[in-house]
Design an enzyme around this catalytic site. Structure first.
Site, PDB file in Angstrom:
ATOM      1  CG  ASP A   1      -7.904   2.731   0.673  1.00 14.21           C
ATOM      2  OD1 ASP A   1      -9.052   3.201   0.767  1.00 14.21           O
ATOM      3  OD2 ASP A   1      -7.307   2.194   1.635  1.00 14.21           O
TER       4      ASP A   1
ATOM      5  N   GLY B   1      -4.459  -3.898   6.129  1.00 16.01           N
ATOM      6  CA  GLY B   1      -3.397  -3.692   7.106  1.00 16.01           C
ATOM      7  C   GLY B   1      -3.533  -2.326   7.744  1.00 16.01           C
TER       8      GLY B   1
ATOM      9  CE  LYS C   1      -3.938   4.076   2.101  1.00 13.50           C
ATOM     10  NZ  LYS C   1      -5.155   3.545   2.745  1.00 13.50           N
TER      11      LYS C   1
ATOM     12  CE  LYS D   1      -4.881   0.354   0.429  1.00  8.19           C
ATOM     13  NZ  LYS D   1      -5.646  -0.390   1.458  1.00  8.19           N
TER      14      LYS D   1
ATOM     15  CB  SER E   1      -0.895  -0.020   1.243  1.00  7.83           C
ATOM     16  OG  SER E   1      -1.621   1.185   1.359  1.00  7.83           O
TER      17      SER E   1
ATOM     18  CG  ASP F   1     -10.665  -0.362   5.144  1.00 10.33           C
ATOM     19  OD1 ASP F   1     -10.990  -0.793   6.258  1.00 10.33           O
ATOM     20  OD2 ASP F   1      -9.519   0.133   4.943  1.00 10.33           O
TER      21      ASP F   1
ATOM     22  CE  LYS G   1      -7.480  -1.879   6.883  1.00 15.95           C
ATOM     23  NZ  LYS G   1      -7.587  -0.401   6.894  1.00 15.95           N
TER      24      LYS G   1
HETATM   25  O1  OSB Z   1      -7.149   2.177   4.600  1.00 13.82           O
HETATM   26  O2  OSB Z   1      -6.138   0.360   4.304  1.00 13.82           O
HETATM   27  C1  OSB Z   1      -6.192   1.461   4.851  1.00 13.82           C
HETATM   28  C2  OSB Z   1      -3.029   2.071   6.916  1.00 13.82           C
HETATM   29  C3  OSB Z   1      -3.565   2.665   8.034  1.00 13.82           C
HETATM   30  C4  OSB Z   1      -4.916   2.898   8.091  1.00 13.82           C
HETATM   31  C5  OSB Z   1      -5.739   2.524   7.017  1.00 13.82           C
HETATM   32  C6  OSB Z   1      -5.214   1.895   5.896  1.00 13.82           C
HETATM   33  C7  OSB Z   1      -3.827   1.697   5.849  1.00 13.82           C
HETATM   34  C8  OSB Z   1      -3.144   1.114   4.693  1.00 13.82           C
HETATM   35  C9  OSB Z   1      -1.793   0.474   4.952  1.00 13.82           C
HETATM   36  O3  OSB Z   1      -3.553   1.174   3.559  1.00 13.82           O
HETATM   37  C10 OSB Z   1      -1.803  -1.001   4.811  1.00 13.82           C
HETATM   38  C11 OSB Z   1      -0.560  -1.618   5.402  1.00 13.82           C
HETATM   39  O4  OSB Z   1      -0.542  -1.940   6.614  1.00 13.82           O
HETATM   40  O5  OSB Z   1       0.420  -1.771   4.675  1.00 13.82           O
HETATM   41 MG    MG Z   2      -8.439   1.097   3.282  1.00  6.96          MG
END
Ligand code: OSB
Ligand code: MG
Length: 369
Positions: free
Chosen positions: A188, A290, A163, A161, A135, A238, A262
């Site tokens: 995301d 994650g 953001k 992924k 991510s 999510d 999660k």
């Molecule tokens: O939205 O998936 C998410 C990290 C912190 C809070 C929300 C998210 C995330 C990530 C990181 O996208 C995923 C990772 O742990 O590598």
């Molecule tokens: Mg997410």
């Protein structure tokens, strides 16, 4: 078993690189680590609530309060032999799912150590390694984003992924798609859009993305059903999915076609498994999200991601994507086929590096029965 002592640690760990999402940018990552003692064994759990209420209303502060004043007192000294029993004892607390999840994880770790079973075995996982992706947070420009993505591809990640947020969406995704025509890419939004500005994302539908994650607000299943009807690309939820019931309702409403599981967000591993089972019965793909976990939470995520319905790569990257030093002795590494091995030892299958734990602890509390 009876848990007779629980220690809470507020950890703050420096990230190797800043992580920026539509709700903010962090250079250090906070969480609450739980250390639970029973039968001369010790089990660990990670509550992934962050310092700020950006991803969810929970923070380290709220989780600390709920654990200290409600959840831990409800559990200490009580006979407790299953996650179901624990969930019943925690049911008087409304919400605060990440706090509950941390406690449930510690109970699983203890149960596994008591029974000599790994978390994967206890949950019914079917594989020894898990397909993963990476991510990538918001970068200063699409060009820089492509550079960062290329670095991860060179390391062996086969799914990326990115953001997105308003103004930083289509261009970023197009740049990645142009640079890597065959790469599995997903985006995301972390709730950054609404029905007024969602049309800006229409061009994403032409990029062959795996999915679009959480475009709208967390409490908005209904409007997500309108957005899913606008896109051929699957919408993945999510933040919106905080219980098996909401997962069922989201699927009934066609608010999404994929769910990110999660355990922290849904109140614990048992609830994550329940959502997995419900999705599997309807042939809905799930994957493990994650929250920048330490080795403790990462081991837990790897274990649940071994269940047969986890058919998409998880946001479970190697330790060196996050931390120079972790609180576990074990460091997780990426295999050349974009997988990570699942720990085999009892419980979570990880051991704590006490020196590192001490170094990253900014507050500690010991609660005993
Ligand atoms: O939205 O998936 C998410 C990290 C912190 C809070 C929300 C998210 C995330 C990530 C990181 O996208 C995923 C990772 O742990 O590598
Ligand atoms: Mg997410």
């Amino acid at each position: 078993m009876k848990i007779n002592r629980i220690n809470l640690y507020h950890l703050r760990m420096p990230l190797l690189s800043p992580f920026e999402t539509s709700f903010g940018r962090i250079t250090t990552r906070d969480c609450v680590l739980l250390e639970a003692f029973a039968e001369n064994l010790v089990g660990y759990g990670e509550c992934p609530a962050d310092r700020d209420p950006g991803y969810s209303y929970e923070t380290v502060g709220t989780a600390w309060h709920i654990l200290q004043d409600f959840l831990v007192p409800a559990v200490l000294g009580r006979e407790m032999n299953s996650a179901e029993a624990l969930q019943q004892h925690m049911a008087f607390v409304r919400g605060h799912l990440m706090a509950k999840a941390g406690l449930e994880m510690a109970l699983w770790d203890l149960s596994g150590k008591l029974r000599g079973l790994s978390l994967r075995e206890m949950l019914g996982g079917v594989r020894q390694k898990v397909e993963v992706g990476v991510s990538i947070g918001l970068q200063e420009s699409p060009t820089r984003l492509v550079e960062v993505a290329r670095r991860y591809l060179d390391q062996g990640y086969k799914r990326v992924k990115i953001k997105i947020k308003p103004g930083r969406d289509v261009q970023d995704a197009q740049a990645v798609r142009e640079a890597f025509p065959d790469l599995r890419v997903q985006v995301d939004a972390n709730s950054a859009y609404d029905l007024e500005n969602i049309n800006a994302l229409a061009p994403l539908d032409e990029l062959g993305l795996l999915l679009i994650e959480q475009p709208l607000a967390e409490d908005d299943l209904w409007d997500h059903s309108k957005v899913q009807a606008m896109f051929r690309t699957p919408i993945c939820l999510d933040e919106s999915i905080t219980s098996p019931r909401l997962a069922r309702q989201a699927l009934e409403m066609k608010a999404c076609r994929v769910i990110n599981i999660k355990p922290g967000r849904v109140g614990g591993l048992s609830q994550g498994v329940a959502i997995h089972d419900l999705c599997q019965a309807q042939a809905i793909p799930v994957w493990c999200g994650g929250m920048l976990e330490t080795g403790v939470g990462r081991a837990s995520n790897l274990a649940i991601a071994t269940l047969s319905g986890f058919s998409l790569p998880g946001d479970i990257s190697a330790t060196d994507r996050y931390y120079e030093q972790d609180i576990t002795q074990e460091r997780f590494t990426l295999n050349p086929d974009s997988t990570i091995d699942v720990p085999n030892g009892p419980g979570l299958g990880v051991s704590i590096n006490k020196k590192a734990l001490e170094k990253f602890t900014i507050k500690k509390l010991s609660l005993a029965s």
